[in-house]
Design a protein around this motif. Structure first.
Motif, PDB file in Angstrom:
ATOM      1  N   VAL A  30      26.009   1.667 -47.754  1.00  0.00           N
ATOM      2  CA  VAL A  30      25.819   0.335 -47.667  1.00  0.00           C
ATOM      3  C   VAL A  30      26.575  -1.002 -47.560  1.00  0.00           C
ATOM      4  N   ARG A  85      23.832  -0.340 -61.599  1.00  0.00           N
ATOM      5  CA  ARG A  85      23.071   0.716 -60.282  1.00  0.00           C
ATOM      6  C   ARG A  85      21.779   0.366 -60.342  1.00  0.00           C
ATOM      7  N   LEU A  89      20.149  -0.838 -56.833  1.00  0.00           N
ATOM      8  CA  LEU A  89      18.654  -0.733 -56.175  1.00  0.00           C
ATOM      9  C   LEU A  89      18.358  -1.827 -56.271  1.00  0.00           C
ATOM     10  N   ILE A  92      19.148  -3.838 -52.497  1.00  0.00           N
ATOM     11  CA  ILE A  92      18.809  -3.358 -51.638  1.00  0.00           C
ATOM     12  C   ILE A  92      16.975  -3.024 -51.776  1.00  0.00           C
ATOM     13  N   ALA A  93      16.546  -3.333 -52.534  1.00  0.00           N
ATOM     14  CA  ALA A  93      14.707  -2.996 -52.342  1.00  0.00           C
ATOM     15  C   ALA A  93      14.512  -4.560 -51.751  1.00  0.00           C
ATOM     16  N   TRP A  96      15.647  -4.442 -47.886  1.00  0.00           N
ATOM     17  CA  TRP A  96      14.600  -3.627 -47.576  1.00  0.00           C
ATOM     18  C   TRP A  96      13.100  -4.440 -47.774  1.00  0.00           C
ATOM     19  N   CYS A 124      25.863  -6.677 -53.266  1.00  0.00           N
ATOM     20  CA  CYS A 124      25.332  -5.399 -53.071  1.00  0.00           C
ATOM     21  C   CYS A 124      27.296  -4.411 -52.513  1.00  0.00           C
ATOM     22  N   SER A 128      28.813  -3.206 -55.495  1.00  0.00           N
ATOM     23  CA  SER A 128      29.330  -1.681 -55.747  1.00  0.00           C
ATOM     24  C   SER A 128      31.061  -0.575 -55.800  1.00  0.00           C
ATOM     25  N   LEU A 183      18.434   1.401 -44.940  1.00  0.00           N
ATOM     26  CA  LEU A 183      17.931   1.457 -46.639  1.00  0.00           C
ATOM     27  C   LEU A 183      16.735   2.233 -47.308  1.00  0.00           C
ATOM     28  N   THR A 184      16.356   2.363 -46.050  1.00  0.00           N
ATOM     29  CA  THR A 184      15.055   3.630 -46.809  1.00  0.00           C
ATOM     30  C   THR A 184      15.853   5.036 -47.478  1.00  0.00           C
ATOM     31  N   ALA A 187      19.215   4.057 -50.137  1.00  0.00           N
ATOM     32  CA  ALA A 187      18.737   3.883 -51.655  1.00  0.00           C
ATOM     33  C   ALA A 187      17.780   4.990 -52.704  1.00  0.00           C
ATOM     34  N   TYR A 191      20.794   6.342 -55.747  1.00  0.00           N
ATOM     35  CA  TYR A 191      19.650   7.057 -57.310  1.00  0.00           C
ATOM     36  C   TYR A 191      19.909   8.339 -57.821  1.00  0.00           C
TER      37      TYR A 191
END
Length: 499
Positions: A30, A85, A89, A92-93, A96, A124, A128, A183-184, A187, A191
């Motif tokens: 990421v 976290r 996420l 990231i969404a 995306w 991120c 991270s 990213l799909t 993510a 998780y």
């Protein structure tokens, strides 16, 4: 600070296992896409300009950086409240969604909107590192951080070839579809492999500061970027700039009065930290200028450019981008050795001076491949020195318990100033249009020369400030155990921007 217990809490006592190794791999992946996103878009700029026939291409770069700069402190506080976290996420969404919008955008405005949403990915990076620190077993953290940052440095050299292959084969939209697919996968992988931090900290969200700072910066940049088109004395231009400055002034007053402002400006009241913020901001800003101009100079055909232009494909541009990134990493490693004897303030000033020399030569010699390759390496070396000096200036001049918050403020200055540079550059280029071909402006060699002069002046100004205004009587020394790690790590992260 309070903690919560549950199935998502990390078993901090254990060491490495398969799940932790996978967690580190996916987090690093990421971070890769974030650190290299600027280079991908810069390489695709000539094709995007041709598609939309626009003179406002700078906003493709500015919108993402601006959103990243303003949202970072807000997302940092949300991470303290709800978990790192979870917020990672969520960013990231959002990124995306922005990638999909950019990939399918039928208009330039929607493409800018997509890029702005992609700016949510910039936080991120610090999320991270914070997550690794919170949930990994303590004895694995130094190695995990080293692996993550080294991965960025290693990837920065071959990635220009990947970018070029994507653009040459499937067009500029492919770089955004690549982000969507990446990213799909990342993510859900994060998780499933990375536990949530058990740490929580009560914090107040400064939404007013977020709106004032973001709106103010955007207002000024809109006024400046359209000033050439609207007229510098027009009501629209003056209105946007004036409103933006008023909002920025209101943000400053608000930040001074609030107990928990969006950005704690008191942290940079100390001269060494202000020097780190200003110096690193200029270093990152001038690197953005070179990263924007190099692909434009290389990819424009000589027939169109007149006295410049190599007609390189995006893939072949990697012949310039890859050495530039490699030189940046070398500069970071060199900084690690130099700072055992020299203050990080001096290494940063030296880096800016090297960038200024490279930019000055590029103002006159940018019409052949050897010239661009050699001088791109000179600029990259200077960028590496400056990038790697930044965290060491913070470490050397900040108590341990304030280093995280101080570093975040310095990072905001870096990203914020970088966001202004593309707009300033395209204002200069727009005043030097050589011809318009199929609705796409072809800028004159004089325009690029003025852009390199801008970079030269800024770099010299930053270097001069560091050796005069920000000079202190005593120069603290960074612990030797921290020098190499911070130098190489920061240089690796910056390599993506420098390509």
């Amino acid at each position: 600070m309070s903690t919560i217990q549950g199935s998502t809490a990390a078993p901090r006592a254990r060491g490495w296992d398969a799940r932790l190794a996978l967690s580190l791999f996916f987090i690093t992946m990421v971070m890769e896409i974030v650190s290299l996103s600027y280079a991908k878009v810069a390489t695709a700029l000539p094709q995007i300009m041709t598609t939309f026939h626009t003179t406002q291409s700078g906003w493709l770069l500015t919108s993402s950086l601006l959103v990243g700069a303003v949202s970072s402190p807000l997302l940092g506080k949300l991470a303290d409240l709800y978990g790192k976290r979870r917020v990672l996420l969520a960013t990231i969404a959002v990124g995306w969604i922005g990638s999909i919008l950019a990939a399918i955008a039928p208009t330039f405005g929607l493409l800018i909107a997509g890029r702005a949403l992609q700016g949510a990915l910039i936080p991120c990076m610090f999320l991270s590192y914070s997550l690794i620190r919170d949930v990994y077993p303590p004895r694995t953290v130094p190695f995990a951080v080293s692996i993550a940052t080294a991965g960025l440095g290693v990837a920065s050299v071959p990635v220009p070839f990947l970018n070029g292959w994507l653009i040459d084969t499937w067009g500029w939209r492919s770089i955004f579809w690549f982000d969507v697919l990446w990213l799909t996968v990342m993510a859900p992988a994060i998780y499933l492999t990375t536990p949530e931090t058990p740490l929580r900290k009560k914090s107040r969200l400064d939404l007013l500061g977020f709106l004032l700072l973001g709106g103010g910066a955007a207002g000024v940049l809109v006024g400046v970027s359209f000033g050439q088109q609207w007229g510098w004395s027009s009501g629209s231009t003056l209105g946007f700039i004036g409103a933006g400055l008023a909002l920025l002034a209101a943000w400053w007053l608000s930040a001074r009065r609030m107990s928990e402002p969006l950005i704690d400006i008191s942290l940079i009241s100390r001269r060494p930290i202000l020097g780190a913020a200003v110096g690193s901001g200029i270093t990152y800003g001038v690197t953005v200028l070179s990263s924007t101009m190099l692909p434009l100079l290389a990819e424009i055909p000589r027939l169109a450019g007149g006295d410049y232009g190599l007609g390189f494909s995006p893939f072949r541009f990697a012949e310039i981008g890859a050495p530039n990134a490699a030189a940046l990493v070398v500069g970071g490693i060199l900084t690690g050795f130099l700072m055992r004897r020299i203050s990080p303030r001096i290494t940063m000033a030296t880096g800016l001076l090297i960038q200024a020399v490279g930019a000055l030569f590029l103002a006159f010699w940018h019409s052949t491949a050897p010239e661009l390759i050699i001088l791109a390496c000179v600029v990259g070396l200077g960028s590496g020195l400056g990038y790697a000096s930044t965290p060491n200036m913070v470490i050397a001049n900040t108590p341990a318990h304030e280093q995280a918050s101080t570093s975040s403020v310095v990072q905001i200055c870096q990203t914020g100033l970088s966001a202004c540079m593309p707009v300033a550059l395209f204002v200069i280029l727009a005043a030097n249009v050589r011809a318009v071909f199929a609705g796409t402006p072809i800028y004159s060699g004089t325009g690029y020369q003025d852009g390199w002069f801008l970079m030269t002046g800024l770099a010299l100004f930053g270097s001069l400030l560091l050796v005069t205004v920000f000079r202190t009587r005593s120069e603290p020394v960074v612990e030797e155990s921290l020098v190499a790690a911070t130098a190489v790590a920061t240089a690796a992260e910056g390599a993506g921007t420098a390509q």
